[in-house]
Structures are given as C-alpha cells and as structure tokens.
Write an enzyme that holds these catalytic residues in place. Structure first.
Site, PDB file in Angstrom:
ATOM      1  N   ARG A   1       0.194  -1.101  -0.438  1.00  0.00           N
ATOM      2  CA  ARG A   1       0.444   0.069  -0.418  1.00  0.00           C
ATOM      3  C   ARG A   1       0.424   1.446   0.222  1.00  0.00           C
ATOM      4  O   ARG A   1       0.511   2.549  -0.877  1.00  0.00           O
ATOM      5  CB  ARG A   1      -0.807  -0.483   1.343  1.00  0.00           C
TER       6      ARG A   1
ATOM      7  N   ARG B   1      30.765  -9.842  17.741  1.00  0.00           N
ATOM      8  CA  ARG B   1      29.518  -9.973  17.696  1.00  0.00           C
ATOM      9  C   ARG B   1      28.380 -10.643  18.459  1.00  0.00           C
ATOM     10  O   ARG B   1      29.448 -12.071  18.742  1.00  0.00           O
ATOM     11  CB  ARG B   1      29.119 -10.025  16.082  1.00  0.00           C
TER      12      ARG B   1
ATOM     13  N   SER C   1     -16.333   9.161   5.001  1.00  0.00           N
ATOM     14  CA  SER C   1     -16.898   8.508   6.070  1.00  0.00           C
ATOM     15  C   SER C   1     -17.771   7.464   5.426  1.00  0.00           C
ATOM     16  O   SER C   1     -18.610   8.269   4.283  1.00  0.00           O
ATOM     17  CB  SER C   1     -17.227   9.515   7.132  1.00  0.00           C
TER      18      SER C   1
ATOM     19  N   ARG D   1      -2.049   9.498   8.380  1.00  0.00           N
ATOM     20  CA  ARG D   1      -1.701   7.845   7.366  1.00  0.00           C
ATOM     21  C   ARG D   1      -0.411   8.364   7.627  1.00  0.00           C
ATOM     22  O   ARG D   1       0.938   7.659   8.494  1.00  0.00           O
ATOM     23  CB  ARG D   1      -1.668   7.516   6.109  1.00  0.00           C
TER      24      ARG D   1
ATOM     25  N   HIS E   1       0.023  26.280  24.699  1.00  0.00           N
ATOM     26  CA  HIS E   1      -1.177  25.693  25.171  1.00  0.00           C
ATOM     27  C   HIS E   1      -2.572  25.399  24.470  1.00  0.00           C
ATOM     28  O   HIS E   1      -3.354  25.097  25.481  1.00  0.00           O
ATOM     29  CB  HIS E   1      -1.606  26.139  26.502  1.00  0.00           C
TER      30      HIS E   1
END
Length: 492
Positions: free
Chosen positions: A25, A334, A294, A308, A164
């Site tokens: 996507r 490692r 919607s 997104r 604020h």
C-alpha cells in the site's frame, strides 16, 4: 487447532500469506527494490566480484575468465536452488555460495576466498543503507520545496497563534509553515550527516583482525591493507571503518535509524497541526472529487493523509529503541541476536519513511487555506487581544491608564460571559463603542483592530528564513527536484 479455512486452490496464493502493507500500500517501488532479495543477493555477488578483482590485482591466482563468469551471473539468481541449499546447510551465505558455484563452475574455487559471511552481509547492508538515504533525501527536499512555496504565498496572512492549545497572539499561516520547515531542515541535516558518515566494512575477517587475509597474502600486511581499501573503492566508498569486530558496529545502524526516527517526530508534529487546523476548517489537505470521508457520514472530509503520516511516523519513532537495544547487546566481537531484528528494523525504517514522505509531499502539493474562516476566528478573539492597544490609544488621547484598564477589564469579562455562557459572538467592541468614555478613540478602532498590525515581523521572518536557510539546502537537490516533485498519487 487453527486451520486455514480458505479453499485449497487459494491457499498457495499471495493473498493467503502475510504481506506487509509497506509493500502493498505505502512504499515506493524504488525503496521496495532497495530492500528486495534481488538487490540483496545480486549485491552479494558483486561483493564476491570486487573481492576477486582486488585479490587478482594484488597477485592471487585468479583469472579474467573466472571474473567474467561471475560478472555474467550477477542478476541470474536461482532462488529455488538457494532455498534448497539453505534448507540443507542452514546457512544463508553458504547456500548462495553453492548456488553461484553451480552457475559459475570455473569461478567456484575462488568465490568468497578468505572472507566471512559478514563480508557480504554487512557490506551489502551498508550499500543498502547508503542507497536508501539517497532515495529519502531528495524526497525530503521535495517536501521542503513545496512547503517553502506555501510559506512564501501565505507569509502575510494573519491567523490565530496558539500556546497551550489556547488562542494567543496572532501569527501568519506562512510563519507557522516555516516552523514545520525549520524542523524538516534539521532532518535533512541529520540524514545527510548519516549518509556522509557511512563507511565501508571492507575485508576484516571473522573477528575483524584480517587474519585469514594475512594468511592468503603470506603475512604481507600492506597487501591486506591495500585489499581492504581497493574493495571499498570498487563498492563506491572512499572511507572504510579501520577497526571492526566481525560486523561493523551496530552504532552505525543506530545513527541512521535515529535520523529517520527524528524525521518521524517532525512529521507527526506537523501533521497533527494540520489535523487540528482541519478540525477548525482553517486549512485542509487535498480531498479528491470522488473521495469518501466516511462510510456513514457523507459530509465528512477527514484528514486521512495526515492521519496516515502520523500513524507511520509513530512507527518510525518507536524503531529508535530497537536499534539502540540491538547495539547495546552486541557482546564482544558480535552476537547473532541482531540478525532477525535488523531484518525488520532497518527495512521498516526506510520503507515507512519513504511512504511517509510520499504522503507528506502529496499533502504539501495540495494544501488548501480558507481565509474567511480564519478571519472569522480572529474576529472572535482579536477584541480581547486588542485591549492593550485600546488602553494605549486612550492614554495618548489624554485618558488615565488605570481608569481605562478597569473599564476594559469589566467590559471584557461581560463579553467573555456572553461568549461562554450564552454561546454568542464576542461583543466587546460593541460594548466599547457604546461606552461614552471611549468616544475619543472610536474613529481609531478599525485601525486598532486591523489583524495585520498584530503579526509583528512574521512576514519578514519568513522571507529571511527562506532566503538564508531554505534556498541553500534546495540548491543541493536542484537536479533531482524536477524528478521527485511531480504530482504524487496515493492509494488511500
């Protein structure tokens, strides 16, 4: 017991397997290829070619025919054979060594000569990180370019400022955008620094001591040093890490992911601002003619792109902890508990950042401003903000500051009560006009309430910022901006 309930003929299709939404996507084909198996394993083969070429130049018995045979097979990878080998030997690098040897029988004796698995794995990762940053940086520059045009266009349009999350002194639409830009410039600096700081691991051997190459070159340390430098040059790096363990330090990954994670924080802040402004109907991201906001409320114009961006950005922010913890537990030279984690963290960092920047560019290409809504909101708050100016005007007209302050205080509280308790518009100015005490300045009220007189040096600040800070950065990307600024079409 869980079972796959799809029909048998569907069970082996891609739709019955997990597929990352970053691939299906969000992320670009270019970034997906950068983290693909084809790119990874063809780069492994290039690494074996670079090693063979450098070893030949330094005197080992390797022929041009062997190198040519390897070069003919860079992209010709038998993934089925590699998977069968890995199932048998349980080692991904050796599986591909065997697969390449089958394809290149004359070169088989010199493939991976003197090297350890991290020679191909780590050096390839560094190439992928470099190429990934080379994809991200022009995308970020394109966002900066589009947003700078927006900031310039609206540098003088007054809008309510907020501290604020409460209405505060006015700013301008362009000045607010310049704050977003300022953060993005810091991200460009961090990503560029991470890109320019990348070095090559080179040929270091199993614990980083180059012991196997010392044996190959019969103890000639200068040849081993030259080999390390030459392989790095062939791979396109002018600098290499002089000391490593078996791997390059995972601190490198941490620095890269930190820069990408920082970009996530910037984008989240910016797109949260856009979402708040959209809820106030002052500013809106692109909304296509046939787009549905919607399924239940047809009137809605949800800020889906900004949402997104925030979703992906949050993921980017969290990846920093993964990279930090992975580096922290790399004991001695490692351990292998980095491997599975890095397969996820590094790829997802770049793919998610790529998707975020593509979406953000789309937003910046189509931001819509609603000046009349902005002006209406200013009108609701500006009378309160103008009280100090009214007091100063009265004093200049011969009034007493303390008396004026008290009258304004009383009228402001009355107007505030009307707004909060009755839900009506702010009528402070009407109250001032109705009070004979303020008669000396009634003819000045329109000037006193001019919103453009409340924005300070905001327009000039935007101009200075764009000229001094933004333009020099965009000059770095002038050749690539034409390609990456083209309109972006997104899957919702």
């Amino acid at each position: 017991m869980f079972s796959i309930d799809a029909p048998p003929e569907l069970q082996n299709t891609e739709f019955c397997n997990y597929r990352s939404p970053l691939s299906t996507r969000y992320a670009s084909k270019e970034m997906q290829y950068n983290f693909s198996d084809q790119k990874k394993f063809s780069t492994w083969r290039k690494m074996w070619i670079y090693l063979a070429k450098a070893e030949k130049e330094l005197g080992l018995d390797i022929t041009n025919d062997q190198i040519a045979e390897l070069e003919s097979a860079v992209h010709d990878i038998d993934f089925t054979s590699a998977a069968e080998h890995e199932k048998r030997v349980r080692h991904d690098v050796m599986a591909h060594v065997h697969t390449l040897a089958e394809r290149c029988p004359r070169a088989a004796p010199i493939i991976h000569l003197g090297a350890t698995s991290c020679y191909v794995g780590d050096n390839t990762d560094l190439i992928v990180l470099r190429d990934g940053l080379d994809l991200l940086l022009p995308r970020l520059a394109a966002v900066i370019s589009r947003l700078s045009k927006f900031a310039d266009e609206y540098k003088s349009l007054p809008i309510l400022g907020f501290t604020h999350l409460q209405p505060a002194q006015l700013t301008t639409v362009g000045k607010r955008a310049s704050l977003w830009l300022s953060d993005l410039l810091m991200d460009e600096r961090a990503l560029s620094r991470a890109r320019n700081d990348l070095r090559f691991r080179g040929v270091k051997g199993t614990t980083g001591t180059q012991a196997s190459f010392m044996q190959l070159f019969k103890g000639d340390g200068e040849k081993v040093k030259a080999l390390d430098k030459r392989v790095a040059e062939l791979a396109g790096f002018d600098k290499r890490y002089i000391v490593t363990g078996q791997t390059y330090s995972r601190k490198v990954d941490l620095e890269v992911v930190a820069a990408i994670s920082g970009l996530g924080a910037t984008v989240h802040k910016m797109c949260s601002d856009i979402r708040i402004l959209a809820s106030r109907k002052e500013l809106e991201e692109p909304f296509e003619a046939s787009q549905i906001g919607s399924s239940a409320m047809p009137y809605k114009r949800n800020p889906m792109r900004s949402e997104r961006c925030c979703a992906l950005a949050r993921h980017l922010i969290t990846l920093y902890a993964n990279a930090a913890n992975t580096h922290a537990v790399q004991w001695m030279e490692r351990t292998l508990d980095d491997s599975a984690n890095r397969r996820l963290t590094l790829a997802e960092a770049f793919l998610a950042a790529d998707a975020t920047l593509l979406t953000l560019l789309n937003i910046c290409q189509g931001l819509v401003v609603y000046p009349k809504v902005i002006a209406r909101h200013i009108d609701q708050e500006l009378p309160f903000m103008a009280t100090e100016n009214i007091i100063m005007a009265m004093v200049q007209a011969g009034g007493d500051r303390q008396i004026c302050h008290e009258k304004i205080r009383v009228l402001s509280h009355e107007a505030g009560a009307v707004v909060k308790q009755e839900g009506k518009d702010n009528d402070l100015i009407d109250r001032v006009k109705s009070d004979k005490y303020f008669a000396p300045i009634i003819n000045q009220l329109d000037k006193i309430l001019d919103a453009s007189t409340f924005i300070g040096r905001a327009p000039e600040q935007v101009i200075e910022f764009l000229d001094e800070e933004v333009v020099p950065i965009l000059q770095k990307y002038k050749d690539s901006l034409v390609l990456v600024e083209k309109p972006v079409s997104l899957m919702i």
